[in-house]
Each structure stands twice: as C-alpha cells, then as structure tokens.
Design a protein around this motif. Sequence first.
Motif, PDB file in Angstrom:
ATOM      1  N   ARG A  20     -23.787  10.431  43.204  1.00 47.30           N
ATOM      2  CA  ARG A  20     -23.565  11.768  43.790  1.00 47.30           C
ATOM      3  C   ARG A  20     -22.343  11.773  44.705  1.00 47.30           C
ATOM      4  N   HIS A  21     -21.226  11.286  44.195  1.00 47.35           N
ATOM      5  CA  HIS A  21     -19.950  11.139  44.915  1.00 47.35           C
ATOM      6  C   HIS A  21     -20.111  10.544  46.317  1.00 47.35           C
ATOM      7  N   GLY A  22     -21.118   9.685  46.466  1.00 51.47           N
ATOM      8  CA  GLY A  22     -21.319   8.995  47.734  1.00 51.47           C
ATOM      9  C   GLY A  22     -22.050   9.797  48.784  1.00 51.47           C
ATOM     10  N   ARG A  23     -22.525  10.980  48.431  1.00 53.11           N
ATOM     11  CA  ARG A  23     -23.222  11.821  49.418  1.00 53.11           C
ATOM     12  C   ARG A  23     -24.702  11.446  49.461  1.00 53.11           C
ATOM     13  N   GLY A  24     -25.131  10.975  50.609  1.00 54.36           N
ATOM     14  CA  GLY A  24     -26.494  10.513  50.774  1.00 54.36           C
ATOM     15  C   GLY A  24     -27.473  11.632  51.064  1.00 54.36           C
ATOM     16  N   MET A  25     -28.718  11.265  51.257  1.00 55.26           N
ATOM     17  CA  MET A  25     -29.769  12.240  51.522  1.00 55.26           C
ATOM     18  C   MET A  25     -29.610  12.911  52.880  1.00 55.26           C
ATOM     19  N   ASP A  26     -28.761  12.341  53.725  1.00 54.35           N
ATOM     20  CA  ASP A  26     -28.455  12.971  55.007  1.00 54.35           C
ATOM     21  C   ASP A  26     -27.264  13.913  54.916  1.00 54.35           C
ATOM     22  N   GLY A  27     -26.704  14.097  53.701  1.00 57.05           N
ATOM     23  CA  GLY A  27     -25.576  14.995  53.503  1.00 57.05           C
ATOM     24  C   GLY A  27     -24.233  14.382  53.824  1.00 57.05           C
ATOM     25  N   ILE A  34     -22.972   3.024  49.329  1.00 53.27           N
ATOM     26  CA  ILE A  34     -23.053   2.788  47.882  1.00 53.27           C
ATOM     27  C   ILE A  34     -22.600   1.370  47.561  1.00 53.27           C
ATOM     28  N   ALA A  35     -21.501   0.947  48.179  1.00 49.78           N
ATOM     29  CA  ALA A  35     -20.979  -0.400  47.940  1.00 49.78           C
ATOM     30  C   ALA A  35     -21.991  -1.462  48.354  1.00 49.78           C
ATOM     31  N   THR A 202     -36.682   7.409  39.142  1.00 48.82           N
ATOM     32  CA  THR A 202     -35.416   7.235  39.866  1.00 48.82           C
ATOM     33  C   THR A 202     -34.968   8.465  40.641  1.00 48.82           C
ATOM     34  N   PHE A 203     -35.638   9.600  40.443  1.00 45.70           N
ATOM     35  CA  PHE A 203     -35.179  10.852  41.063  1.00 45.70           C
ATOM     36  C   PHE A 203     -36.362  11.700  41.498  1.00 45.70           C
ATOM     37  N   PRO A 204     -36.243  12.362  42.674  1.00 41.92           N
ATOM     38  CA  PRO A 204     -35.214  12.242  43.719  1.00 41.92           C
ATOM     39  C   PRO A 204     -35.461  11.006  44.567  1.00 41.92           C
ATOM     40  N   SER A 205     -34.419  10.485  45.174  1.00 45.59           N
ATOM     41  CA  SER A 205     -34.505   9.166  45.789  1.00 45.59           C
ATOM     42  C   SER A 205     -35.476   9.099  46.958  1.00 45.59           C
ATOM     43  N   HIS A 206     -35.674  10.216  47.682  1.00 48.42           N
ATOM     44  CA  HIS A 206     -36.577  10.151  48.841  1.00 48.42           C
ATOM     45  C   HIS A 206     -38.030   9.994  48.422  1.00 48.42           C
ATOM     46  N   CYS A 207     -38.373  10.463  47.201  1.00 52.11           N
ATOM     47  CA  CYS A 207     -39.724  10.320  46.674  1.00 52.11           C
ATOM     48  C   CYS A 207     -39.657  10.448  45.155  1.00 52.11           C
ATOM     49  N   PRO A 208     -39.254   9.395  44.450  1.00 53.84           N
ATOM     50  CA  PRO A 208     -38.978   9.499  43.005  1.00 53.84           C
ATOM     51  C   PRO A 208     -40.221   9.836  42.188  1.00 53.84           C
ATOM     52  N   SER A 227     -35.970  -2.942  36.982  1.00 53.06           N
ATOM     53  CA  SER A 227     -36.559  -2.512  38.252  1.00 53.06           C
ATOM     54  C   SER A 227     -35.742  -1.393  38.876  1.00 53.06           C
ATOM     55  N   VAL A 228     -36.439  -0.499  39.530  1.00 54.69           N
ATOM     56  CA  VAL A 228     -35.811   0.540  40.345  1.00 54.69           C
ATOM     57  C   VAL A 228     -35.779   0.024  41.769  1.00 54.69           C
ATOM     58  N   LEU A 229     -34.630   0.132  42.409  1.00 50.46           N
ATOM     59  CA  LEU A 229     -34.497  -0.393  43.762  1.00 50.46           C
ATOM     60  C   LEU A 229     -35.124   0.569  44.763  1.00 50.46           C
ATOM     61  N   HIS A 230     -35.957   0.032  45.623  1.00 51.61           N
ATOM     62  CA  HIS A 230     -36.707   0.868  46.554  1.00 51.61           C
ATOM     63  C   HIS A 230     -36.445   0.544  48.022  1.00 51.61           C
ATOM     64  N   GLU A 231     -35.685  -0.496  48.283  1.00 47.29           N
ATOM     65  CA  GLU A 231     -35.546  -0.957  49.654  1.00 47.29           C
ATOM     66  C   GLU A 231     -34.237  -0.497  50.295  1.00 47.29           C
ATOM     67  N   GLY A 232     -34.261  -0.359  51.605  1.00 47.22           N
ATOM     68  CA  GLY A 232     -33.068  -0.130  52.392  1.00 47.22           C
ATOM     69  C   GLY A 232     -32.254   1.085  51.974  1.00 47.22           C
ATOM     70  N   LEU A 233     -30.937   0.884  51.826  1.00 45.56           N
ATOM     71  CA  LEU A 233     -30.019   1.976  51.544  1.00 45.56           C
ATOM     72  C   LEU A 233     -30.242   2.604  50.178  1.00 45.56           C
ATOM     73  N   ALA A 234     -30.897   1.898  49.264  1.00 46.93           N
ATOM     74  CA  ALA A 234     -31.174   2.472  47.942  1.00 46.93           C
ATOM     75  C   ALA A 234     -32.026   3.727  48.035  1.00 46.93           C
ATOM     76  N   ARG A 235     -32.725   3.897  49.135  1.00 46.70           N
ATOM     77  CA  ARG A 235     -33.588   5.064  49.337  1.00 46.70           C
ATOM     78  C   ARG A 235     -32.812   6.284  49.795  1.00 46.70           C
ATOM     79  N   THR A 236     -31.607   6.077  50.352  1.00 47.76           N
ATOM     80  CA  THR A 236     -30.923   7.185  51.025  1.00 47.76           C
ATOM     81  C   THR A 236     -29.452   7.363  50.660  1.00 47.76           C
ATOM     82  N   ALA A 237     -28.821   6.382  50.019  1.00 48.72           N
ATOM     83  CA  ALA A 237     -27.369   6.439  49.797  1.00 48.72           C
ATOM     84  C   ALA A 237     -26.960   7.513  48.805  1.00 48.72           C
ATOM     85  N   SER A 238     -27.871   7.906  47.891  1.00 44.12           N
ATOM     86  CA  SER A 238     -27.620   8.950  46.893  1.00 44.12           C
ATOM     87  C   SER A 238     -28.935   9.677  46.643  1.00 44.12           C
ATOM     88  N   ASP A 239     -28.893  10.706  45.786  1.00 46.83           N
ATOM     89  CA  ASP A 239     -30.149  11.391  45.447  1.00 46.83           C
ATOM     90  C   ASP A 239     -30.854  10.729  44.261  1.00 46.83           C
TER      91      ASP A 239
END
Length: 271
Positions: A20-27, A34-35, A202-208, A227-239
């Motif tokens: 999502r062009h690097g836009r996280g769940m916090d906008g 992402i990196a 995998t979608f949406p990231s806050h509660c897939p 596996s779908v990543l569930h830890e740390g920044l994977a929860r919030t870095a994108s949708d």
Amino acid sequence: MTAQVRAPGPALRLLSYNIRHGRGMDGRVALDRIAAVIDACRPDIVALQEVDAGRARTGGVDQARDLANRVGLHDHFHPALRVGAERYGDAILTRRPSHLVKAGGLPGMPGLEPRGALWIEVSVGAHRLQVLNTHLGLRAAERSVQVAALLGPDWLESAAARGPVVLMGDMNATPWSRAYRQLARTLTDARRIACQRGGNATFPSHCPVLRLDHVFVGAGITVDRVSVLHEGLARTASDHRPLLAEIGLPAVTGSAQEALGSPSGSAALTP
C-alpha cells in the motif's frame, strides 16, 4: 559407466506483500517499516504490489529501488498505472541473478484501475525459475478475464515451457472465487502442498479475515511451509499481511562427480 545420482533441488524463501505504497494502518507512509518486515524474512524473492515511483504523495521516491537498496536486493518494476511522470504498480526484488522477461498490462474494464503483471527469470543453480507477480482487479468479472490472460500463451503457458513456475501476488480473490479456481486448474496453491490449515488470512492486517494474497506453483516444485506473518510491524506496516512460502525446486539428475563437485549439480540452499 558413471553412476547417476539425484541431487536435492535448491531451496528458496518467497515473500508476497501488498505494501500500500508504504502507508501503514496509522496512515503514515514509512518505507523503513516495510523494509524491516522484508529484511526480517530473509527472502530470496519478493513480490510487491501497490508500489509508487515518482509520485507526489510519497515524496517522489522510487519505492522499488529504495526498498531494494535498504534490504540488499535487486529490483524490477512495472507501472500498471501512469499519470504524467507518476507511476504505480508491481515490483519483484531478488538476491539471485535475474533478468526481466516480460512486463505488461492485463485486460481491464473501462473506468477501472489498470492492472498488470511482471515476469522475471531467476537463476538458481542449474534452474531458471520463472517468477510472475500480479495484482488483480476488484471485480469478479474483471479478475476472471485477467486470469484467463495470465494463463494464456503470453504469460504462464509460455513461462512453463522455460522452467519451473511461481505466480505470486494480491489476487483479490478468495479460495471460493472463480478467479482462484481458474488458477488452481493449472497451478497449485502452495498452501495445499504444505497442507497448511488455519491462520492463512492476509487482509485487513489489523484483523485478517480474507485470503487475498497467494503463492501458486507449477509442477515439480515442493513446498515446505507457508505462513502469514503476524508479529511486530507485519501487523501495522500495510493493510495486508505478508505471505511467506519456503519452496524447493526440482532435483537435478547428473553424475556423482557433477553432483558433488560442480555448482550446477549441488544444492544451492539459502540460509
């Protein structure tokens, strides 16, 4: 006569991630998040969707190149959408030698966002792995036409003739959708080979709750884990949550001397 042996095929880590062009769940747009998610996975090949290049909303950054530089990979980018100098589309990052085979648009419908696909060939020991990345449309009829094109002679039909095939991306298609079933008639969902059950959304990231992102593989490819990543920044870095697949390529048959002593016969395992 020299004895013939069958050497184990190379192992690879694949990552599919709609950023999502690097836009996280916090906008907030933050490519460093992402990196960090990508780097933590230690992937050999990464398929990215919703990537910006030269767009005002993301500071004019070439995001594919920027991310590749951050995580030490090489980048390929295809803009499915162009507005003046601004571009938006899909990218593949890889640490293995690779070259672009094809990048182009997929059939669409008037007034809807253009969609495309990107195909590269990756050198993995004796193998030439064909890797395709795509981001399909939001409407069922649109996706069905796009999948039909992908399965045709311009894309997957031709790719399969060149070597083992992997198709990754945000398909916007659940396993009970027509587009998914079309793909599954030719390729195999990596989750099925790995006998993966549960935790696949995998979608949406806050509660897939939806399985929209997929890794499909062609004949001869084994899958050790998905596996779908569930830890740390994977929860919030994108949708979307990132999807990681660990695969093995077909074994290489050759003489015992070749298997033990030459690069083309030995297993090229990724740590």
